[in-house]
Design an enzyme around this catalytic site. Structure first.
Site, mmCIF file in Angstrom:
data_model
loop_
_atom_site.group_PDB
_atom_site.id
_atom_site.type_symbol
_atom_site.label_atom_id
_atom_site.label_comp_id
_atom_site.label_asym_id
_atom_site.label_seq_id
_atom_site.Cartn_x
_atom_site.Cartn_y
_atom_site.Cartn_z
ATOM 1 N N ARG A 1 0.841 -1.205 0.000
ATOM 2 C CA ARG A 1 0.000 0.000 0.000
ATOM 3 C C ARG A 1 0.874 1.252 0.000
ATOM 4 O O ARG A 1 0.637 2.187 -0.767
ATOM 5 C CB ARG A 1 -0.929 0.011 1.222
ATOM 6 C CG ARG A 1 -2.100 -0.959 1.114
ATOM 7 C CD ARG A 1 -2.829 -1.091 2.434
ATOM 8 N NE ARG A 1 -3.759 -0.012 2.743
ATOM 9 C CZ ARG A 1 -5.017 0.048 2.310
ATOM 10 N NH1 ARG A 1 -5.497 -0.891 1.544
ATOM 11 N NH2 ARG A 1 -5.792 1.046 2.654
ATOM 12 N N SER B 1 3.001 5.811 -2.883
ATOM 13 C CA SER B 1 4.120 6.742 -2.997
ATOM 14 C C SER B 1 4.706 6.781 -4.398
ATOM 15 O O SER B 1 4.992 7.849 -4.929
ATOM 16 C CB SER B 1 5.215 6.384 -1.978
ATOM 17 O OG SER B 1 4.809 6.751 -0.682
ATOM 18 N N ASN C 1 -0.450 8.818 5.945
ATOM 19 C CA ASN C 1 0.040 7.455 6.164
ATOM 20 C C ASN C 1 0.732 6.765 5.001
ATOM 21 O O ASN C 1 1.483 5.833 5.214
ATOM 22 C CB ASN C 1 -1.113 6.568 6.618
ATOM 23 C CG ASN C 1 -1.599 6.937 7.991
ATOM 24 O OD1 ASN C 1 -0.798 7.168 8.887
ATOM 25 N ND2 ASN C 1 -2.901 7.011 8.151
ATOM 26 N N TYR C 2 0.465 7.192 3.801
ATOM 27 C CA TYR C 2 0.956 6.404 2.675
ATOM 28 C C TYR C 2 1.945 7.092 1.746
ATOM 29 O O TYR C 2 2.616 6.446 0.976
ATOM 30 C CB TYR C 2 -0.227 5.894 1.839
ATOM 31 C CG TYR C 2 -1.052 4.885 2.563
ATOM 32 C CD1 TYR C 2 -0.507 3.658 2.901
ATOM 33 C CD2 TYR C 2 -2.355 5.153 2.938
ATOM 34 C CE1 TYR C 2 -1.241 2.719 3.588
ATOM 35 C CE2 TYR C 2 -3.103 4.215 3.621
ATOM 36 C CZ TYR C 2 -2.539 2.997 3.940
ATOM 37 O OH TYR C 2 -3.271 2.071 4.614
ATOM 38 N N LEU C 3 1.966 8.399 1.771
ATOM 39 C CA LEU C 3 2.818 9.096 0.806
ATOM 40 C C LEU C 3 4.086 9.588 1.477
ATOM 41 O O LEU C 3 4.033 10.360 2.441
ATOM 42 C CB LEU C 3 2.046 10.266 0.195
ATOM 43 C CG LEU C 3 0.737 9.863 -0.500
ATOM 44 C CD1 LEU C 3 -0.006 11.092 -0.986
ATOM 45 C CD2 LEU C 3 1.007 8.908 -1.652
#
Length: 452
Positions: free
Chosen positions: A305, A310, A410-412
């Site tokens: 994820r 990203s 949270n993800y990038l």
DNA sequence: ACGCAGACTTGGAATAATATTA
DNA sequence: TAATATTATTCCAAGTCTGCGT
């Protein structure tokens, strides 16, 4: 890295200084292998630390970890709500007393005074291998714990955040091989191998979560490994129709075209089973992650994820940024961010904005009775609102309807954003708000040429 | 291998703060 | 200036994943 940038300050803990420290705000700990004082930072306390730093002449004895604590209050008594159809909904969440709380402080540090007279802490520990400052058992599920941790802006959290993204970047070097391997295994003779291959494919392509086993006293939701036969319907020639409740009981509905071998494998996993049976009967998250670890050190399902979100942002930013002024570039960023979400995590981040989880009560009890007039007005109002939103959606290309914040957090990898801002002379404050800036301090000095 | 305790991240909803509009 | 919309922050539930004992 300079101590100060890490949120650390060295101070002289001489007699003179000691008296001036606001001891009520001070907690002693020993994380990072140093004797250390934890301090909730305020302007006053920061000024005091500066003062001590300047004045001190003799040897330092303590480090102050100058950072905020995340949640420092216990949850008050309430009725437990839960999400979705939670078996424990409505249960009383009882009050937490000092005698429920275990605290973690430095060896030899003074024990914080128990705020309630006549009571005492449950336990005092001196564990510098963990980051929690205190914990207690969750009154709803006594097998689980609630913790007091440091805030997201702390150096400790920043460090592990950075490690998370470094791991995701490492996946870049392995992803081709991994994809080739699972593609080959779609047709493996070994059922377990075939299930691992298909599950990995779904996690990679659809950003599904791993899907741990759940107890009967929790809401009935699934992830990849816990998908049931009825959750995935094969529509010939090669479409898979997904319909299940995922994390937070958010419904995932999606029809995707997949490689024919995947389609065939899914059909075959379903044969001879009934709707409620496990689709991946040979699989659970520990087997899946054990397999992933053989492919890359530290690889687990959730890394996909992070990696996919990203890498998408990075690619889109470099592809779409041409010229224009700052405002135009900010739009490019927002667009890239949104596409990143939609491509990678479309599964629930974007979706969740539209539908609500089914919260139907057992009796479908209607809300408080409004009189017909009020009801009428409400309907007109809501309809107008919906229409306005439709219009906005079209005119603004849907930009505003997707919350960009969630994935940013949270993800990038923030270094993608920081480097892009530096390359295009966009002030970082246009992109990150105050708390994001604080959380991503560790990423601010990245070289402008950084690519994920 | 397997189950469970433990610790940490993720993420929606509620609430508060701030900006915008009437 | 009040009402309303938007954005930021807080709250805490619900996931992931590790490590340990059997």
């Amino acid at each position: 890295m300079a101590l100060r940038e890490m949120g650390l300050m060295e101070i002289n803990w001489s007699k003179g200084c000691r008296a001036k420290l606001p001891l009520s705000r001070v907690r002693f700990t020993h994380h990072l292998d140093h004797p250390m004082v934890l301090w909730q930072v305020t302007n006053t306390s920061r000024a005091l630390v500066d003062q001590f730093t300047r004045k001190s002449k003799s040897l330092y004895t303590f480090l102050i970890l100058c950072c905020r604590v995340g949640n420092f209050r216990v949850e008050p008594p309430a009725l437990f709500r839960g999400r979705g159809e939670h078996p424990k909904m409505g249960k009383l969440k009882k009050r937490i007393w000092p005698s429920d709380i275990t605290i973690n402080i430095g060896k030899g540090a003074p024990i914080p005074e128990c705020p309630i007279p006549g009571q005492r802490w449950k336990e005092i520990r001196h564990d510098n291998t963990v980051t929690w400052l205190a914990f207690w058992n969750d009154p709803i599920n006594p097998k689980e714990f609630k913790y007091v941790f440091l805030a997201a802006s702390s150096s400790l959290k920043g460090q592990s955040d950075k490690e998370k993204y470094e791991k995701a970047r490492l996946l870049k070097d392995y992803i081709q091989g991994i994809r080739a391997a699972y593609t080959k295994d779609f047709a493996s003779k070994d059922v377990t191998k075939r299930q691992i291959a298909v599950a990995t494919y779904l996690i990679d392509k659809l950003a599904l979560r791993a899907g741990n086993e759940k107890d009967d006293d929790e809401a009935d939701t699934v992830g990849c490994c816990t998908l049931k036969v009825e959750n995935v319907e094969p529509l010939p020639p090669n479409i898979l129709k997904f319909d299940f409740l995922g994390k937070d009981s958010i419904r995932y509905q999606n029809e995707v075209e997949v490689e024919p071998p995947v389609f065939k494998a899914i059909q075959q996993f379903r044969t001879g089973k009934s709707g409620g049976d496990d689709l991946f009967d040979e699989l659970d998250t520990s087997k899946l992650n054990a397999h992933l670890k053989e492919l890359m050190p530290g690889l687990t399902a959730k890394v996909f994820r992070t990696y996919n979100a990203s890498i998408t942002l990075d690619e889109m930013l470099s592809r779409e940024t041409k010229g224009g002024d700052v405002a135009e570039k900010v739009v490019v960023y927002q667009h890239a961010n949104k596409e990143g979400i939609l491509n990678g995590l479309k599964t629930d981040l974007a979706r969740s904005k539209k539908g609500k989880p089914p919260l139907k009560g057992a009796d479908g009890k209607p809300r408080k009775n409004l009189n017909p007039d009020a009801l009428e007005r409400k309907i007109v109002q809501t309809t107008a609102k919906v229409e306005k939103m439709e219009r906005d959606k079209e005119t603004k290309e849907d930009l505003k309807t997707v919350a960009l914040g969630t994935s940013k957090i949270n993800y990038l990898d923030p270094r993608i954003t920081v480097a892009w801002c530096k390359r295009h002379e966009v002030p970082i404050e246009k992109i990150f708000n105050k708390s994001l800036l604080a959380k991503f301090t560790w990423a601010m000095d990245i070289d402008p040429s950084f690519r994920f």
